[in-house]
Design an enzyme around this catalytic site. Structure first.
Site, short mmCIF file in Angstrom:
data_model
loop_
_atom_site.label_atom_id
_atom_site.label_comp_id
_atom_site.label_asym_id
_atom_site.label_seq_id
_atom_site.Cartn_x
_atom_site.Cartn_y
_atom_site.Cartn_z
CB VAL A 1 41.24 11.24 8.55
CG1 VAL A 1 40.73 10.15 9.48
CG2 VAL A 1 40.82 10.96 7.12
CB SER A 2 39.96 13.44 13.74
OG SER A 2 39.62 12.10 14.07
CG ASP A 3 42.20 8.40 13.11
OD1 ASP A 3 41.99 8.92 12.01
OD2 ASP A 3 41.87 7.22 13.36
CB THR A 4 45.00 10.34 9.14
OG1 THR A 4 44.16 9.19 9.07
CG2 THR A 4 46.21 10.14 8.25
CD GLU B 1 48.21 8.45 15.91
OE1 GLU B 1 49.41 8.61 16.20
OE2 GLU B 1 47.37 8.09 16.76
#
Length: 721
Positions: A449-452, A455
């Site tokens: 997942v790009s944002d996970t 982050e």
């Protein structure tokens, strides 16, 4: 955890079990499962504070006087939240709200004649009773109006779990369903499940051809190019549709056939109702193109389909189901395809097969117990997501300096270290590269997942840049993470969720689901794009020599996308939480990372003016999930802690020069804090597919901590008003 909704007048009419016998088990990969133990086992294993919190028991914590400064309020908040950290270092979450998930698990158990685990039936019944609407039905999520989809699915669940048709809750639900026209008006997914249960005829389900998986990969509408959640749901749906599989008739099925419809079941011509969708359910109507394609496909299935091609199609679909199962250790990407794959494996391999038994066990990972009862979560947890943001809040607020909190940070870092994906998936399952990524939930599920990933990477970099913590994730592994991220930028310069877009947005013309929007392909999002920008910025400080030019070029292009996505009124639309305040927090953060602030950037100025126009008299902000549904800023009755934190963070990002409105919001956060240091849950925070609200109850904790600490660092740890 306080219950979102409890209806004692209804819940007392069904079986009550001793909630104190539930225990939360954590496996070596961070998987979370609830087990109903005996009284003897419970005595040997007293409830932890985290378990008490999730089950709604009194924590008996000391009462604190109101915080005098923002940083003290942040510290109080974390003093509470740290008690919920689990032994392996992560924080757990119910992640509840959608009302079309639990049916999949219950149907899988019923179709396969698998006994329900101890405690499940009464707790699921309690949850559904507590979340009935005043008219007796259920919506697509817990805050939504009653729909045919929600009401029919959950009515069947109650009947399967033993509720008599004459029970007041069942009677009211059935009456509401009939007022809405009966189950004949179910959307596509509902019709699929009812056909699988033998409560609807497959002739009344719009075509789901498994032969699509036989098409050459280069074809623009090949399902391998669809958004991963959609392709992995329509994969088992296609297998079931292709084989026309359904459970045998029994006495309950025959009763349900009578109860679900306004008409006599045997008189219904189901083929005439493929496109019969209740008005209250319909969010994304069929296009004429889709209806014409469905007509052609129906003629193909009826008159032209050769048996050899059908066999090839279903065989290929099942091969891909097995690849998904093996690459996720039977967790699957989410609860919908997990339940559907379970049913497919049951029909194909039988109830005694290892694959089926593994599937049934994995369904436990999605189940969660809280005061209202048992629910099915939107994923098998939020382990990596929640832990990453908590670490960032501790570092950015300066709370990491407290000696008492350092062991918590070390444990959380160790958890993220273990969760990074260090092996590549196997087989041609159309998955994006996962080597070096972090998943949304845990390493077992294992989807990039790009944002996970961003982050988690940023959290690791922030902590490992501090002097008191080990550098557990070494440079080569950090670089692998960056490699994954750099390969995900879309042609429009933004970043999507799981993988780069593989085909055009025109595919939405073929959206068959009727109740969801923007689901057919990957879209770029300001939120995901900002997560990437901030992670890459942090990485260049930590490892400045690696792919520097590519990183800088990626960031500049991504910033161009963020600017381009701002609306004329200064807002950004948020697709993964509610809604404009959430997107503003991210978008302003990306611009601030490039030195663009209120004083020198018109985009930031417009963003601040938009947010300030929405501030309420008490200093807070408020947004309803309807903002995501309609695309128009919509408020709830009262100000909300989470949206207030997001709006304040956006203003702080932009370095808005007048501290008074910001301070007013900070005072609202501080005044909303409870004496134990926590904040109250009032409304759901998340959204997906434009139309489904979902809860992130920890948002009110770590985002409040983050914002309070950030204000103290930037504006000073004092109040002037």
């Amino acid at each position: 955890m306080e219950a979102c909704r409890v209806r004692p007048e209804l819940s007392k009419t069904v079986e009550q079990i001793d909630k104190s016998l539930w225990r939360l088990n954590i496996d070596s990969a961070g998987g979370e499962t609830w087990e109903y133990v005996t009284k003897e086992e419970a005595e040997k294993r007293p409830l932890t504070i985290a378990e008490k919190y999730f089950l709604g028991f009194d924590l008996d914590l000391p009462k604190r006087p109101p915080a005098k400064t923002p940083l003290e309020s942040a510290e109080y908040g974390y003093e509470f939240f740290r008690r919920l950290q689990l032994p392996d270092g992560h924080w757990a979450s119910p992640y509840e709200g959608p009302m079309f998930l639990i049916c999949g698990a219950v149907f899988a158990f019923y179709i396969s004649q698998t006994p329900f685990p101890k405690g499940w039936a009464p707790e699921i019944i309690q949850y559904l009773i507590n979340h009935t609407n005043d008219d007796g039905g259920w919506g697509i999520h817990t805050e939504g109006v009653s729909t045919v989809f929600g009401t029919s699915m959950n009515y069947v669940v109650l009947r399967i779990l033993g509720m008599d048709a004459g029970h007041p809750v069942a009677t009211r639900a059935r009456n509401r369903l009939h007022e809405l026209g009966g189950a004949i008006g179910c959307p596509h997914w509902g019709k699929f499940w009812l056909a699988t249960l033998n409560c609807y005829d497959w002739d009344g389900v719009n075509p789901i051809p498994p032969e699509l998986w036989l098409l050459p990969d280069w074809i623009p509408f090949h399902p391998g190019k669809w958004w991963c959640h959609v392709r992995l749901v329509y994969l088992p749906m296609g297998y079931m549709y292709g084989e026309r599989l359904k459970c045998p008739k029994d006495s309950l099925i025959m009763q349900l056939r009578k109860e679900l419809y306004v008409e006599n079941y045997d008189s219904i011509n189901f083929a005439d109702h493929r496109n019969t969708i209740s008005d209250v359910d319909l969010y994304f109507p069929h296009t004429q193109i889709l209806d014409r394609l469905n007509w052609i496909l129906e003629k193909y299935f009826t008159y032209l389909r050769p048996s050899w091609l059908k066999k090839l199609g279903t065989r290929r679909a099942y091969e891909l189901i097995k690849i998904e199962d093996q690459n996720t250790d039977y967790s699957c990407i989410g609860p919908v395809n997990a339940a559907m794959n379970t049913v497919c494996v049951y029909f194909h391999e039988g109830p005694s097969s290892k694959a089926f038994q593994k599937h049934i066990q994995r369904l436990h990972d999605f189940m969660w117990v809280q005061p209202e009862g048992m629910l099915m979560r939107g994923t098998n947890g939020l382990q990596v997501w929640e832990t990453s943001f908590t670490l960032q809040a501790l570092v950015e607020s300066g709370l990491y300096e407290k000696e008492a909190f350092k062991p918590d940070i070390a444990k959380a870092l160790e958890f993220l270290d273990r969760q990074q994906i260090r092996t590549q998936y196997e087989g041609s399952g159309y998955r994006y590269n996962s080597l070096g990524a972090w998943p949304f939930s845990n390493i077992t599920q294992g989807y990039t997942v790009s944002d996970t990933t961003s982050e988690a990477l940023r959290a690791v970099l922030l902590v490992q840049s501090l002097p008191d913590f080990e550098k557990l994730v070494d440079i080569p592994r950090l670089r692998l993470s960056v490699d994954v991220i750099l390969g995900m930028q879309n042609e429009n310069l933004g970043f999507a969720s799981y993988e780069p877009a593989r085909t055009g947005e025109w595919m939405e013309l073929l959206n068959p689901a009727e109740v969801f929007g923007n689901i057919m392909v990957e879209y770029s999002y300001p939120e995901c794009t900002t997560s990437v920008i901030l992670a890459l910025r942090a990485f260049t400080k930590y490892d400045p020599g690696y792919r520097r030019d590519e990183i800088e070029n990626t960031i500049e292009n991504a910033l161009e996308y963020v600017v381009k996505m701002q609306r004329p009124d200064g807002s950004w639309y948020g697709s993964w939480a509610i809604c404009f305040t959430y997107a503003a927090m991210f978008a302003t953060g990306s611009l601030a990372s490039a030195g663009r602030y209120y004083e020198n950037c018109p985009v930031q100025k417009k963003a601040c003016e938009f947010l300030l126009s929405k501030q309420r008299p008490d200093g807070g902000w408020s947004e309803s999930y309807m903002a995501c549904v309609t695309g128009v800023y919509t408020e709830t009755e009262s100000s909300l802690v989470t949206q207030t934190g997001w709006a304040l963070d956006a203003l702080i990002n932009a370095k808005y020069p007048d501290r008074k409105p910001i301070e007013k919001g900070i005072k609202f956060l501080m005044a909303s804090q409870k004496s134990d240091g926590s904040w109250q849950q009032k409304s759901m925070e998340g959204i997906f597919n434009k139309n489904v609200a979902i809860a992130y109850p920890n948002y009110k904790l770590y985002f409040s901590i983050y914002t309070l600490g950030k204000f103290a660092k930037q504006y000073g740890n004092y109040l002037t008003i």
